[in-house]
Design a protein around this motif. Structure first.
Motif, PDB file in Angstrom:
ATOM      1  N   ALA A  88       0.837  -1.195   0.000  1.00 31.39           N
ATOM      2  CA  ALA A  88       0.000   0.000   0.000  1.00 31.39           C
ATOM      3  C   ALA A  88       0.876   1.250   0.000  1.00 31.39           C
ATOM      4  O   ALA A  88       0.615   2.217  -0.724  1.00 31.39           O
ATOM      5  CB  ALA A  88      -0.918   0.001   1.214  1.00 31.39           C
ATOM      6  N   ALA A  89       1.935   1.211   0.815  1.00 25.91           N
ATOM      7  CA  ALA A  89       2.838   2.358   0.899  1.00 25.91           C
ATOM      8  C   ALA A  89       3.512   2.605  -0.434  1.00 25.91           C
ATOM      9  O   ALA A  89       3.617   3.750  -0.893  1.00 25.91           O
ATOM     10  CB  ALA A  89       3.886   2.120   1.984  1.00 25.91           C
ATOM     11  N   ALA A  90       3.947   1.520  -1.079  1.00 33.99           N
ATOM     12  CA  ALA A  90       4.620   1.667  -2.374  1.00 33.99           C
ATOM     13  C   ALA A  90       3.676   2.293  -3.396  1.00 33.99           C
ATOM     14  O   ALA A  90       4.063   3.193  -4.150  1.00 33.99           O
ATOM     15  CB  ALA A  90       5.108   0.308  -2.858  1.00 33.99           C
ATOM     16  N   ALA A  91       2.422   1.846  -3.387  1.00 33.59           N
ATOM     17  CA  ALA A  91       1.451   2.385  -4.340  1.00 33.59           C
ATOM     18  C   ALA A  91       1.213   3.874  -4.086  1.00 33.59           C
ATOM     19  O   ALA A  91       1.128   4.673  -5.023  1.00 33.59           O
ATOM     20  CB  ALA A  91       0.139   1.617  -4.229  1.00 33.59           C
ATOM     21  N   LEU A  92       1.131   4.239  -2.805  1.00 36.92           N
ATOM     22  CA  LEU A  92       0.915   5.647  -2.468  1.00 36.92           C
ATOM     23  C   LEU A  92       2.076   6.513  -2.928  1.00 36.92           C
ATOM     24  O   LEU A  92       1.889   7.593  -3.491  1.00 36.92           O
ATOM     25  CB  LEU A  92       0.750   5.807  -0.951  1.00 36.92           C
ATOM     26  CG  LEU A  92      -0.648   5.554  -0.412  1.00 36.92           C
ATOM     27  CD1 LEU A  92      -0.623   5.444   1.098  1.00 36.92           C
ATOM     28  CD2 LEU A  92      -1.581   6.678  -0.834  1.00 36.92           C
ATOM     29  N   LEU A  93       3.303   6.036  -2.677  1.00 38.67           N
ATOM     30  CA  LEU A  93       4.469   6.816  -3.083  1.00 38.67           C
ATOM     31  C   LEU A  93       4.498   6.982  -4.594  1.00 38.67           C
ATOM     32  O   LEU A  93       4.833   8.052  -5.106  1.00 38.67           O
ATOM     33  CB  LEU A  93       5.761   6.150  -2.597  1.00 38.67           C
ATOM     34  CG  LEU A  93       6.020   6.226  -1.093  1.00 38.67           C
ATOM     35  CD1 LEU A  93       7.313   5.504  -0.730  1.00 38.67           C
ATOM     36  CD2 LEU A  93       6.095   7.669  -0.618  1.00 38.67           C
ATOM     37  N   GLU A  94       4.110   5.923  -5.302  1.00 38.27           N
ATOM     38  CA  GLU A  94       4.101   6.026  -6.758  1.00 38.27           C
ATOM     39  C   GLU A  94       3.049   7.016  -7.241  1.00 38.27           C
ATOM     40  O   GLU A  94       3.256   7.717  -8.230  1.00 38.27           O
ATOM     41  CB  GLU A  94       3.869   4.647  -7.384  1.00 38.27           C
ATOM     42  CG  GLU A  94       5.171   3.865  -7.429  1.00 38.27           C
ATOM     43  CD  GLU A  94       5.001   2.449  -7.949  1.00 38.27           C
ATOM     44  OE1 GLU A  94       3.857   1.949  -7.996  1.00 38.27           O
ATOM     45  OE2 GLU A  94       6.027   1.843  -8.290  1.00 38.27           O
ATOM     46  N   SER A  95       1.927   7.081  -6.533  1.00 39.01           N
ATOM     47  CA  SER A  95       0.864   7.984  -6.977  1.00 39.01           C
ATOM     48  C   SER A  95       1.268   9.462  -6.847  1.00 39.01           C
ATOM     49  O   SER A  95       0.689  10.327  -7.471  1.00 39.01           O
ATOM     50  CB  SER A  95      -0.426   7.721  -6.213  1.00 39.01           C
ATOM     51  OG  SER A  95      -0.268   8.108  -4.877  1.00 39.01           O
ATOM     52  N   VAL A  96       2.291   9.755  -6.014  1.00 32.45           N
ATOM     53  CA  VAL A  96       2.740  11.148  -5.923  1.00 32.45           C
ATOM     54  C   VAL A  96       4.059  11.361  -6.649  1.00 32.45           C
ATOM     55  O   VAL A  96       4.749  12.355  -6.439  1.00 32.45           O
ATOM     56  CB  VAL A  96       2.872  11.619  -4.451  1.00 32.45           C
ATOM     57  CG1 VAL A  96       1.516  11.658  -3.785  1.00 32.45           C
ATOM     58  CG2 VAL A  96       3.844  10.764  -3.668  1.00 32.45           C
ATOM     59  N   GLY A  97       4.418  10.398  -7.502  1.00 30.16           N
ATOM     60  CA  GLY A  97       5.597  10.599  -8.332  1.00 30.16           C
ATOM     61  C   GLY A  97       6.915  10.192  -7.688  1.00 30.16           C
ATOM     62  O   GLY A  97       7.980  10.545  -8.169  1.00 30.16           O
ATOM     63  N   LEU A  98       6.845   9.435  -6.586  1.00 31.42           N
ATOM     64  CA  LEU A  98       8.075   8.872  -6.020  1.00 31.42           C
ATOM     65  C   LEU A  98       8.163   7.408  -6.447  1.00 31.42           C
ATOM     66  O   LEU A  98       7.265   6.897  -7.110  1.00 31.42           O
ATOM     67  CB  LEU A  98       8.074   8.998  -4.492  1.00 31.42           C
ATOM     68  CG  LEU A  98       8.117  10.423  -3.951  1.00 31.42           C
ATOM     69  CD1 LEU A  98       7.846  10.444  -2.459  1.00 31.42           C
ATOM     70  CD2 LEU A  98       9.467  11.077  -4.234  1.00 31.42           C
ATOM     71  N   LYS A  99       9.257   6.742  -6.037  1.00 33.47           N
ATOM     72  CA  LYS A  99       9.421   5.358  -6.473  1.00 33.47           C
ATOM     73  C   LYS A  99       9.088   4.378  -5.349  1.00 33.47           C
ATOM     74  O   LYS A  99       9.223   4.702  -4.168  1.00 33.47           O
ATOM     75  CB  LYS A  99      10.865   5.143  -6.925  1.00 33.47           C
ATOM     76  CG  LYS A  99      11.199   5.917  -8.170  1.00 33.47           C
ATOM     77  CD  LYS A  99      12.544   5.476  -8.716  1.00 33.47           C
ATOM     78  CE  LYS A  99      12.931   6.338  -9.895  1.00 33.47           C
ATOM     79  NZ  LYS A  99      14.133   7.121  -9.661  1.00 33.47           N
TER      80      LYS A  99
END
Lengths: 261, 277
Positions: B132-143
Motif C-alpha cells: 500500500a505504501a509503495a502504491a501511495l508513493l508512486e501515486s505522488v511521483g516517487l518510487k
C-alpha cells in the motif's frame, strides 16, 4: 576593472562519498553600483558562493581553487586578520531568516551598536548609539530612539529584516550580499524590502549581490543575472537579455516555473 | 453540492500579561467568518501573515474549537460529534503543512509515514502495508523502493510529496493545504502545484488552499477569499482576481513581483500613482 572579480572558484564539501563540489568553476564580476542577481534552484550552490566570497564556508567545506579579487586584492590570499577587516566593513551579508539571525537576549540597538564599534574601535559609545539610531531611521523604522531598546521578539518579520539591513549597512560597505532576503516574508513586505534595498543602493552607490530563486524579484531589481545549476553558471547576461531571449534550457525551465497572475 | 460550511466563526486567543497574569485581553484571530466550500472545489485563502488564515484552516478540520460559530462538514455539525465519530470523520479530511522538514517524523521510513493513516483507521493489514505504501508513493511521483528511506534522504520537494501521499492515503474528500509550497523554490513549487491539481482531479477532492502568494492562488484555485485581520474582505472567482475591487486586494496585487524587466519602469509609475491615492 570591476569591484569584485571571481575567477574559476571551486568550493568543495567533504562527505562520506568523497569531496563534492558545491561551487564548481564559477567566474563572475560585479561592477560598482550594480545589482547582480544569482538565481538557481535549491542546492544549486548559490548560497555557498555567497559565503565563499566572505570566506565563511563551514568546516566541512573548503575553497579548493580560484581567485576572489575585491578592489584588486585576492581575498583568498589574505591573512585572517585582514579578512576580518573586510567582513562587515567592506562586504557585508544579510540572510534569509531574520528570525534566527538576531540575538534574542540583546536589544536591537545594542546589536547594531556592537557591529559599529567592532568595525570602528575608535568611535565612542555615544557616537555609536547616535549612528545606530540614524541607520535605523534610514531603513524606515519609525521612532528609532524608542525602538533602540526593543528586543527582536517585539519586531515583526519585515522589521527584523530591516534591522538586519541596518546592521549590514552600518559601516557603509561597498558590497552587500543579500541571500534570499525576502523569501521568509509576505508579498507586501517583500516589495517594501526590495524598494528599501533599491533606494539604499541608489543613496550609497554600493553594489548588491542578490541571491534568490525567484525570477519575479530578479526582474524587479537586478541589472545583470547569473543563473546557477549544480554548482555551475549555466547562463549570464543583462536582465533584459535573460528574460527576452534565454538560451540555456535550465534558465528556460526556471522562467517557465514563475507563476504569473 | 456544499461540502463544508463555516457559519459565523469567531476565534479569540487570550493575551496574558506576565507569568501569572490572567487573560484580560483577547486577540480576534478569526472574526465572524462565514464561508462555504463545494465538493471538488479549490478555494484559495490569501492574506498577510497573522491575518488568521491558518487558524481558520485548523478550525475547518476540527483541530481547533472555534470560540463561537458552527463548522458543518457534509451536513453534520462537527462540534456536536462524539470523539469516536470525530475520529471517523477525520479520515475524510486531511491537512498538508508548510514545512516539509518538520512535519515528517525523522525516525520513520517514508513507507511507514504514508501508510500510518491506513493502520490507524484499520484500512489495511500489516502484510499489505508495504505494498500500500509503495502504491501511495508512486501515486505522488516517487518510487516504490523509496519506502525504506528516511525523511533526511529526500529533498524538500520530495518530502512535500510524502506529506501529500500521507494526506491522500485515506481517500479524503477535503484537504486543507496550509502554505504547501511556500518553503520550496519556484521550479519545485510548479511541480508540486501540478501534482496537487492532478490528484484533485483524480480523487475528486476539495481543497482549502491557504497561501500568501496571489500568483500561486490564481493559478490553482477556483475561487479566492482574501482575508485581513480575521475577516474576509472579498471573495471572487480566481479568474477575476485582477479585477478585484477592494483596496486591500489591490494593494496585495500591486506587491506581486512582475517577472518582466521590460515593464519595470511602468510598474514604478503605477506604484507611485498608488502612493498618491
Amino acid at each position: 576593472m570591476g569591484l569584485l572579480e571571481i575567477k574559476n572558484l571551486r568550493t568543495c564539501f567533504s562527505t562520506d562519498k568523497g569531496e563534492v563540489p558545491a561551487v564548481d568553476g564559477v567566474s563572475l564580476s560585479v561592477n560598482k553600483g550594480e545589482v547582480v542577481s544569482i538565481v538557481g534552484g535549491s542546492g544549486s550552490g548559490k548560497t555557498v558562493l555567497g559565503l565563499s566570497i566572505l570566506r565563511l564556508v563551514s568546516e566541512q567545506g573548503r575553497i579548493a581553487d580560484g581567485e576572489i579579487i575585491f578592489k584588486g586584492v585576492d581575498l583568498l590570499k589574505l591573512p585572517l586578520v585582514e579578512m576580518r577587516r573586510i567582513r562587515g566593513r567592506k562586504i557585508s551579508m544579510i540572510f534569509q531568516e531574520p528570525m534566527t539571525s538576531l540575538n534574542p537576549v540583546f536589544t536591537i540597538g545594542e546589536q547594531i551598536e556592537e557591529a559599529i564599534r567592532i568595525h570602528n574601535p575608535k568611535i565612542s559609545k555615544h557616537e555609536a548609539e547616535e549612528n545606530a539610531c540614524e541607520i535605523l531611521n534610514l531603513v524606515g523604522i519609525a521612532d528609532p530612539v524608542r525602538r533602540y531598546s526593543s528586543y527582536p521578539h517585539e519586531f515583526s518579520g519585515g522589521m527584523r529584516q530591516r534591522v538586519m539591513i541596518a546592521m549590514a549597512l552600518s559601516c557603509r560597505p561597498d558590497l552587500l550580499i543579500a541571500d534570499e532576503p525576502t523569501t521568509a516574508l509576505d508579498v507586501t513586505i517583500q516589495s517594501e524590502i526590495l524598494k528599501l534595498l533599491e533606494s539604499l543602493q541608489a543613496k550609497f552607490g554600493m553594489s548588491i549581490i542578490l541571491i534568490t530563486h525567484d525570477f519575479g524579484i530578479v526582474a524587479q531589481i537586478a541589472d545583470r543575472v547569473y543563473v546557477m545549476h549544480n554548482g555551475k553558471v549555466v547562463e549570464d547576461g543583462d536582465v533584459r537579455q535573460i528574460f527576452g531571449a534565454p538560451k540555456d534550457d535550465y534558465t528556460k525551465k526556471l522562467l517557465a516555473a514563475v507563476p504569473v497572475l | 453540492m456544499t461540502l463544508l460550511e463555516l457559519n459565523n466563526i469567531t476565534k479569540l486567543f487570550p493575551v496574558r500579561r506576565g507569568f501569572f497574569g490572567k487573560a484580560s485581553e483577547f486577540v480576534r484571530a478569526v472574526d465572524g467568518i462565514t464561508l462555504s466550500l463545494n465538493e471538488k472545489e479549490i478555494l484559495g485563502l490569501v492574506g498577510e501573515s497573522g491575518c488568521g488564515k491558518s487558524t481558520l484552516g485548523r478550525i475547518a478540520l476540527g483541530l481547533m474549537k472555534p470560540t463561537s460559530g458552527d463548522v458543518i462538514f457534509d451536513g453534520r455539525d462537527i462540534s456536536s460529534l462524539s470523539k469516536n465519530d470525530l475520529i471517523k470523520l477525520r479520515s475524510r479530511m486531511q491537512i498538508i503543512f508548510q514545512d516539509p522538514f518538520s512535519s515528517l517524523n525523522p525516525r520513520m521510513p517514508a513507507g511507514d509515514i504514508v501508510s500510518e493513516p491506513l493502520v490507524i483507521h484499520g484500512r489495511c493489514k500489516n502484510k499489505e502495508r508495504l505494498s500500500a505504501a509503495a502504491a501511495l508513493l508512486e501515486s505522488v511521483g516517487l518510487k516504490a523502493e523509496h519506502v525504506y528511506r528516511y525523511p533526511h534522504e529526500f529533498s524538500g520537494g520530495q518530502r512535500q510529496r510524502i506529506c501529500i501521499a500521507r494526506a491522500i492515503a485515506l481517500n479524503p474528500k477535503f484537504i486543507v493545504a496550509d502554505e504547501p509550497v511556500s518553503a520550496l523554490d519556484v521550479a519545485v513549487q510548479a511541480e508540486i502545484l501540478a501534482l496537487l491539481k492532478e490528484l484533485q482531479n483524480k480523487f475528486n477532492m476539495a481543497y482549502l488552499f491557504v497561501s500568501h502568494d496571489l500568483r500561486v492562488v490564481s493559478k490553482l484555485c477556483d475561487r479566492v477569499a482574501v482575508m485581513k485581520s480575521g475577516k474576509i474582505v472579498e471573495i471572487m472567482p480566481a479568474a477575476k482576481i485582477k479585477e478585484a475591487g477592494h483596496p486591500y486586494t489591490r494593494n496585495l496585487l500591486a506587491s506581486v513581483p512582475i517577472a518582466d524587466p521590460f515593464r519595470r519602469e511602468k510598474i514604478d509609475c503605477v506604484a507611485n500613482a498608488a502612493d498618491v491615492c
